[in-house]
Structures are given as structure tokens and as C-alpha cells.
Design a protein around this motif. Structure first.
Motif, mmCIF file in Angstrom:
data_model
loop_
_atom_site.group_PDB
_atom_site.id
_atom_site.type_symbol
_atom_site.label_atom_id
_atom_site.label_comp_id
_atom_site.label_asym_id
_atom_site.label_seq_id
_atom_site.Cartn_x
_atom_site.Cartn_y
_atom_site.Cartn_z
ATOM 1 N N GLY A 1 0.827 -1.207 0.000
ATOM 2 C CA GLY A 1 0.000 0.000 0.000
ATOM 3 C C GLY A 1 0.855 1.249 0.000
ATOM 4 N N PHE A 2 0.204 2.367 -0.238
ATOM 5 C CA PHE A 2 0.931 3.637 -0.162
ATOM 6 C C PHE A 2 0.261 4.554 0.853
ATOM 7 N N ALA A 3 1.023 5.581 1.258
ATOM 8 C CA ALA A 3 0.505 6.550 2.229
ATOM 9 C C ALA A 3 1.061 7.916 1.882
ATOM 10 N N TRP A 4 0.371 8.929 2.353
ATOM 11 C CA TRP A 4 0.897 10.290 2.200
ATOM 12 C C TRP A 4 0.456 11.136 3.375
ATOM 13 N N GLY A 5 1.111 12.274 3.561
ATOM 14 C CA GLY A 5 0.697 13.223 4.590
ATOM 15 C C GLY A 5 0.869 14.615 4.021
ATOM 16 N N VAL A 6 -0.240 15.359 3.934
ATOM 17 C CA VAL A 6 -0.173 16.681 3.306
ATOM 18 C C VAL A 6 -0.648 17.740 4.302
ATOM 19 N N GLY A 7 -0.056 18.925 4.237
ATOM 20 C CA GLY A 7 -0.425 20.001 5.163
ATOM 21 C C GLY A 7 -1.645 20.764 4.650
ATOM 22 N N LEU A 8 -2.693 20.761 5.468
ATOM 23 C CA LEU A 8 -3.906 21.486 5.057
ATOM 24 C C LEU A 8 -3.659 22.995 5.001
ATOM 25 N N ASP A 9 -2.866 23.485 5.944
ATOM 26 C CA ASP A 9 -2.602 24.928 5.970
ATOM 27 C C ASP A 9 -1.897 25.369 4.692
ATOM 28 N N ARG A 10 -0.920 24.560 4.303
ATOM 29 C CA ARG A 10 -0.159 24.849 3.086
ATOM 30 C C ARG A 10 -1.082 24.901 1.867
ATOM 31 N N LEU A 11 -1.968 23.898 1.776
ATOM 32 C CA LEU A 11 -2.912 23.865 0.644
ATOM 33 C C LEU A 11 -3.827 25.087 0.669
ATOM 34 N N THR A 12 -4.254 25.466 1.884
ATOM 35 C CA THR A 12 -5.156 26.619 2.008
ATOM 36 C C THR A 12 -4.446 27.899 1.562
ATOM 37 N N LEU A 13 -3.173 28.035 1.942
ATOM 38 C CA LEU A 13 -2.411 29.220 1.515
ATOM 39 C C LEU A 13 -2.339 29.266 -0.006
ATOM 40 N N ILE A 14 -2.046 28.110 -0.599
ATOM 41 C CA ILE A 14 -1.907 28.061 -2.056
ATOM 42 C C ILE A 14 -3.246 28.375 -2.721
ATOM 43 N N LYS A 15 -4.286 27.691 -2.250
ATOM 44 C CA LYS A 15 -5.596 27.824 -2.899
ATOM 45 C C LYS A 15 -6.159 29.231 -2.753
#
Ligand code: DAH
Length: 339
Positions: A305-319
Motif C-alpha cells: 500500500g501507499f501513504a501520504w501526509g499533506v499540510g492542510l494549511d499549506r494547501l489553504t495558503l496556495i488555494k
């Protein structure tokens, strides 16, 4: 009671008695006003008219007060709703207050989280929220960081005096998700709040959100990982993306990669969002390490399997085109009202 005493009494009662109580006290058969009317016939003739009209005024005042309050109460009671209808139908548009005027609004981070979870749910993922206080086993041990492993230092963890840890990533949930949703197929996203003991600046905060994801089944490879994450990001950022995976290091994945996307704003020409490189390093990811699968009760000979971890704050800044992560938590209403 003379008239002026009654007037004073009414003033108090209007604020403290219910409409029914007011009615009983003043208007009912044995109430104060009929009694006053009774008395009129015992009064000298020249005073009767004046007195009568004053009592009438008081009566009107009470009746009006009862009537007004009744309609308010009735409005509250009898707003008809259809519990099976979508939200908008039940809300009378002309009455809907601007949320900001009354109660505040949902925070941009929570708005983005909703959007992201919505995308993953449509892609067939379950959702389980992470814990905000955790233990060594979930923070490190179950993720293939044995005691004394130097990679523990990559995470500037906060510990409580009695040995609990504030999660520094949402990978703390991998073991729980494997056990709860296994045997495979397992598809789950794990959003939650994380904490790190770090100095803050425009792109670092001591408190932030991550969204972890895991996908386990027979025959899963890095190709599935790239396809799944790319699909999610293209739906989220609403544009086609070029992607790269580059090597990284995490004890709980093998191989370990970093997911890089072409800048959705400048088509790789270079802009302030991508630091003038045309590319954005967005998240850590990789194939789940066999030791992590074993700790979660899954046989790595049968499943991968695969896994990931992404920062919501980072995505919010970008978006949202926000240039300082600290703005998300400093409670500045003028900033928040924009969303
Ligand atoms: N937990 C990592 C961090 O916060 C991010 C991460 C990397 C999560 C790789 C994963 C992964 O699930 O496979 O630094």
C-alpha cells in the motif's frame, strides 16, 4: 391600588410575566382591570370619564403586549420544515441572516478541509479524525522508529509530564486505520491537528493540520500512488498538473518520496507561490514499510500500500493566495471576514 401604582406594577410585569400570566393578572374576570372598571360606578361623576379612559389605555397596552409577544412565540414554534429536504429549502431566504453578522463563519481551513474530504469520499475513501493527544507507540514505535532511532529528532515533539505526546504528524493514525479498516482493501483519509515545537515564521506554525491518507490492497504500487494523488490534486486545484516524485526519507515508507507538482498558477514560468522555480514540493509519501503493515496486523507478503501526509494549511495558503501561515490563527476578524 391606585392608578399610578398599577402603572408601575405593569411596567415590571410586562418584563417578567408570560403573556398568559399577564392575562390572568390583569384581564381575566377577577383580574385587576375588571375590578377597576367595577369601581367606576362608586366614583364621583366628574371623575368617571377621565378614570375610565385611563383604565382603557392600560387595558390596550396590556392587550397589545400580549398580542405582540404571542406572534413572536408563534413564529418560533411553527416554522414549518421538511426534514427530508436539502438545507436550502428549509431556510427562508428573506429571513436568513448574514452569518458573519450574527454567529461568525466557518474558518477557511475548515472550508478547505470539507472540500478535500468531499473529494476523497467521492473517490471511495473513508474518513477518521486523528487524536490530539497520543502516545509513543502511535507517534513513533508503530511507524518503524524504534526507541533511540535518530529520525525521531526530525519531529520537534511536545511531551506531557506523564509521557503523552502531542502528535507531530497524522501518521499517528496509520496503525489504528490499518487495524480498524483491515483486512484490505483499505482506503482512508485521516485529517487532524498536529503540533511541533518550532519557531514560527511565514511558512511555519507550531499548530497546523495534516491530512494523512492510506491505500492498501493486493498488488498496489508507486504507480497507483502517483495516479491517486494526482487525481485528487487536480480535482482540488481544478487544473491539470504535471507531477514528479523525488527521493526523500521517512522510516515508515519504502521507498520514500516527495510529491512535486507543476505550479498551478504560472504554468512553470515562476511566480511567488512556487518561489520562482515553477514547481511546488507538496507532500511526503511512499510505499508503506512492511514493518508498519505488520504492526497493523497486515501481511506484507500478501498486501502492499501507499501513504501520504499533506499540510492542510499549506494547501489553504496556495488555494486562497494567502502569503503568511500565521494569519490563519491570529484571530484577525478583518482577515477572516474575507472568506
Ligand atoms: N508524516 C510525515 C511528516 O509529517 C509526512 C508523510 C510522509 C506521511 C510519508 C506519510 C508518508 O504517510 O508516507 O513529515
Amino acid at each position: 391600588m391606585n392608578l399610578s401604582e398599577i402603572l408601575k406594577q405593569i411596567d415590571d410585569d410586562i418584563h417578567s410575566l408570560s403573556p398568559q400570566e399577564l392575562k390572568n393578572k390583569y384581564l381575566a374576570k377577577n383580574g385587576l382591570l375588571p375590578n377597576l372598571f367595577e369601581n367606576i360606578k362608586n366614583m364621583p361623576v366628574e371623575e368617571r370619564k377621565d378614570f375610565g379612559s385611563k383604565v382603557n389605555e392600560i387595558k390596550k397596552l396590556i392587550e397589545e403586549n400580549i398580542e405582540n409577544r404571542k406572534t413572536v412565540i408563534e413564529d418560533m414554534k411553527y416554522e414549518e420544515i421538511d426534514p427530508s429536504a436539502p438545507f436550502d429549502i428549509n431556510t427562508k431566504v428573506e429571513k436568513r441572516p448574514r452569518i458573519l453578522d450574527l454567529k461568525g463563519s466557518s474558518h477557511p481551513l475548515m472550508q478547505e478541509l470539507e472540500n478535500i474530504l468531499d473529494i476523497f469520499q467521492r473517490m471511495g475513501f473513508d474518513v477518521m479524525e486523528s487524536k490530539q493527544l497520543d502516545d509513543d507507540f502511535h507517534m513513533f514505535e508503530s511507524l518503524n522508529f524504534p526507541k533511540g532511532h535518530p529520525a525521531r529528532d526530525m519531529y520537534d515533539t511536545f511531551w506531557t509530564e506523564d509521557g503523552f505526546v502531542l502528535p507531530a504528524h497524522t501518521s499517528t493514525m496509520q496503525n489504528r486505520a490499518l487495524r480498524r479498516y483491515g483486512p484490505p482493501p483499505i482506503r482512508v483519509v485521516l485529517p487532524g491537528r498536529c503540533f511541533r515545537n518550532e519557531a514560527t515564521d511565514a511558512s511555519h506554525e507550531h499548530t497546523f493540520y495534516q491530512i494523512e491518507g492510506i491505500y492498501v490492497d493486493k498488488g498496489i504500487s508507486l504507480a497507483h500512488m502517483q495516479g491517486t494523488i494526482k487525481e485528487y490534486l487536480e480535482r482540488y486545484l481544478e487544473t491539470d498538473l504535471e507531477i514528479k516524485v523525488q527521493p526523500s526519507y521517512f522510516p515508515f515508507t519504502e521507498p520514500d518520496t516527495e510529491f512535486v507538482i507543476s505550479c498551478p498558477f504560472c504554468e512553470k514560468k515562476g511566480c511567488s507561490t512556487c518561489g520562482y522555480t515553477g514547481w511546488i514540493e507538496l507532500m511526503g509519501c511512499g510505499m508503506i514499510h512492511p514493518n508498519v503493515l505488520i504492526a497493523g496486523g497486515i501481511d506484507p507478503k500478501e498486501y502492499s500500500g501507499f501513504a501520504w501526509g499533506v499540510g492542510l494549511d499549506r494547501l489553504t495558503l496556495i488555494k486562497r493566495g494567502i502569503n503568511d501561515i500565521r494569519k490563519l490563527r491570529d484571530g484577525d476578524l478583518n482577515f477572516l471576514k474575507q472568506f
